[in-house]
Design an enzyme around this catalytic site. Sequence first.
Site, PDB file in Angstrom:
ATOM      1  N   GLY A 246      18.242 -14.500 -35.397  1.00 55.98           N
ATOM      2  CA  GLY A 246      18.124 -14.302 -33.952  1.00 55.98           C
ATOM      3  C   GLY A 246      18.657 -12.959 -33.479  1.00 55.98           C
ATOM      4  O   GLY A 246      19.217 -12.179 -34.259  1.00 55.98           O
ATOM      5  N   HIS A 247      18.513 -12.708 -32.204  1.00 50.93           N
ATOM      6  CA  HIS A 247      18.909 -11.415 -31.638  1.00 50.93           C
ATOM      7  C   HIS A 247      20.420 -11.203 -31.679  1.00 50.93           C
ATOM      8  O   HIS A 247      21.191 -12.132 -31.502  1.00 50.93           O
ATOM      9  CB  HIS A 247      18.372 -11.233 -30.212  1.00 50.93           C
ATOM     10  CG  HIS A 247      18.664 -12.330 -29.252  1.00 50.93           C
ATOM     11  ND1 HIS A 247      18.100 -12.388 -28.010  1.00 50.93           N
ATOM     12  CD2 HIS A 247      19.443 -13.427 -29.348  1.00 50.93           C
ATOM     13  CE1 HIS A 247      18.521 -13.439 -27.379  1.00 50.93           C
ATOM     14  NE2 HIS A 247      19.339 -14.098 -28.165  1.00 50.93           N
TER      15      HIS A 247
END
Lengths: 341, 341, 341
Positions: A246-247
């Site tokens: 994920g970011h």
Amino acid sequence: MGYSLQEIANNVGGRIVGDTANAPDISGVASLTSAGPHDLIFIEDEKLLSTAIGSKAAAIIAPENIAGQVPTTSKLILLSPQPKLTFARAANFITEQRLQDQQLGVHPTAVVHQNAKLGLGASIGPHSVVHNRAEIGARTRIASGVTIGVGVVIGKECVINANVTIYSGSTIHDRVIVHAGAVLGSDGFGYVRDKTTGAYEKFPQIGRLEIHDDVEIGANATIDRGALDATVIGRGTKLDNLVHIGHNVQIGENVVVAAQSGISGSSVIEDAAIIGGQVGIGDHVTIGAGVILGAKCGVPTGKIVRGKGEVYWGVPARPIKQHLKELAALSRLAKSKAEEK
Amino acid sequence: MGYSLQEIANNVGGRIVGDTANAPDISGVASLTSAGPHDLIFIEDEKLLSTAIGSKAAAIIAPENIAGQVPTTSKLILLSPQPKLTFARAANFITEQRLQDQQLGVHPTAVVHQNAKLGLGASIGPHSVVHNRAEIGARTRIASGVTIGVGVVIGKECVINANVTIYSGSTIHDRVIVHAGAVLGSDGFGYVRDKTTGAYEKFPQIGRLEIHDDVEIGANATIDRGALDATVIGRGTKLDNLVHIGHNVQIGENVVVAAQSGISGSSVIEDAAIIGGQVGIGDHVTIGAGVILGAKCGVPTGKIVRGKGEVYWGVPARPIKQHLKELAALSRLAKSKAEEK
Amino acid sequence: MGYSLQEIANNVGGRIVGDTANAPDISGVASLTSAGPHDLIFIEDEKLLSTAIGSKAAAIIAPENIAGQVPTTSKLILLSPQPKLTFARAANFITEQRLQDQQLGVHPTAVVHQNAKLGLGASIGPHSVVHNRAEIGARTRIASGVTIGVGVVIGKECVINANVTIYSGSTIHDRVIVHAGAVLGSDGFGYVRDKTTGAYEKFPQIGRLEIHDDVEIGANATIDRGALDATVIGRGTKLDNLVHIGHNVQIGENVVVAAQSGISGSSVIEDAAIIGGQVGIGDHVTIGAGVILGAKCGVPTGKIVRGKGEVYWGVPARPIKQHLKELAALSRLAKSKAEEK
């Protein structure tokens, strides 16, 4: 076209036992059972020595401690303190040499923007697209159907396999291998919910993705760019197929993440952690250096897990000894309940 | 090239505090720590106000309740009842304006069937393929390496990223974003087993896929078409990377599904449900409006789960309070067993 | 353009009840609720007979035991011992006929190496790439954006959907269907850790991948080639979307693996096993013939699980009856603890 064991040893180290005079050339590597007369094999267990000598292989890489047991009639043996590692290096040496015969250069169907920069010996396969201001390092090989976004920087000697997409905002250092279908630098999963309408609106996902040297990324894996800052994958880290990052995640060096595991936004995975398959890590988690997460375990949001070599398992993840005790206790409980009836 | 805070406020709302006379132009958004002199930032917590004022940013979006605390020496502040939402909208405004500078149109290497229809301002990237009778709406941007199947209809202002595949039978409404590598409208997993031979034969997977306005679909996600009828994704729903949606699934509006979750055939997910990462939902399940499923939980085939704001966790999924009690009871049991020894 | 029920019955078997004289042509298949006047439908449950007769469909496939209940005013019925199977075959017959109208051949934008071999009637879609020495069998259809590696062999009547990547070293037999974005023959996740530096070095991943007849592979699934030997997928096996198969895995015939499940390296799945969604199987596991693994269960490394029709569930996977007892015991325990307070 092959190599003598001596040529291979010159590149990967090790000490040769046996007569190199009339030895067959080596052109490949194989397993014990499938080896042909020009293949190199390896053993780690001395019990397999006679099987290895009896195989069709051209030569054997074996642990140093078998030196005294080699019969005079043996085929050539390369002794190594880490035979599997030496075998891996030998395989890479042989394969790399072979690759130099492959067709390189920019395929006429590739679309390379006039402001993109290609290093010496970089190759771009059929139907790949290199957008404006992208930079591809020396000897990096980009296969077919790949898209390299605006301004993406890729270092030297990388291998980007077919149908990979690299979004704008990504920087990839040297010797990185990306397998087919992987997506690097895609938008993270970030929205703001409008309190009045209940609708989700897109939070900006315009940060960067940085992938350091010697990383390998599996087929169809996905790594999101940072929202405003950066997602970082450290040097030497290996991600298996269908892994999701994920970011804003920060992964250290020499981390391994097995297939289908997912790491949620802003989590930190420190150096040399080992993450099994189908593991789920919530957001804002810290996995300490050298921690081992068993397959399918789940680490809840915000949790900090530490201890080099400590193994965690279960959902939520807890020390494996504790979890095994719980499983045993539950099993006994169910049996005793059953017996009561 | 940037915008004044006033221009931004005209588009996203909010009240400006401070002297706009000599304020720097705003050309980007950033986080508190990474902001440069032309970036817009936001805070939600009033404790961060002095940090924000001390940052390099050009201006700050902040909650309305800090209005009384702004020092006269402050940089410009845009007050908003929902500062993160206003920031997101400002970011989208700035980005959208910038996109208008990008090269558009149909790339000469794109293969667009003569019977396909392209709306005004639609763009098709290099090496993309638009098959017979497909329709692409106005200002929709299709990146490189995308395949749009026969008769697919895509609405206006969509963004279809690189290497996406959209099968025939799919209809996509307006402002839908599809990230790289996603596959929409693929065949569902439906077979009939021949009782005499034990072989599986393919059940027809020829239904439709309908994706409504403002949906976003993550990288390498897969959504199957209906077997005979339709799979439907409701307006405003967001699916993260590597999510799988089976055939005939009906998803309502404003649902969020985090990475690597899977929803089996014919299940119904009602409006505003929130589904964590790596969740598994069996076939013919109903997840009621507003239900929250914790990460990694599993909902068995046929189950109906209801309750707005109710959180479920575990495999099989149960109310989270119950599951936490069970986990605690098990932990105590294992400890007491250990102490007995 | 359609077919009479008699033409269909000639191809799929079954006995027609009713007057074929003025019956409408059949050009499609549909569900009970969505059928139009040229659609074929099916029922398995005799209770649905009157609904089916009252539908708009052109004809019905129904179980043989309803023969005595058909009113004289009924539309045409095709009686079958396995109506769903007969329906599936009828659908495939109608669809296949229709496909013959599609454009075939090698698209001018396809890049097909001069030493590749294409069988009679093979088709290669736009922007696909067929590398040196690859062989594509008769009537195999390769969609757009597909990459077929050096020396890959694909049999006859296969369907390879868009943006699939097939690495060198893969052999695919006849009538195999591969959905969009799948990656076949990628490198396995194998490294050797250098004891002195802690760095992971790549173990050779140069074995083969063999996929037998009638296999279907879901969208964005990944199957790794063997490290030194082969990964094998047996005849008639079906893998759903986003499934991961590790290196050296051996899967038997008629196995089904639901979405997002993963099988680690060197595991063996015997014939007719049924594997639910999001299942994780460790390395060197054996799943016996006909074993059923419930969704989300996990089978630890090295485990051998046997028993035709036996169902296993949980992490670690155990017989489902045992696991359900444990879940029930735990639930009671938590309740009793709660009541004590």
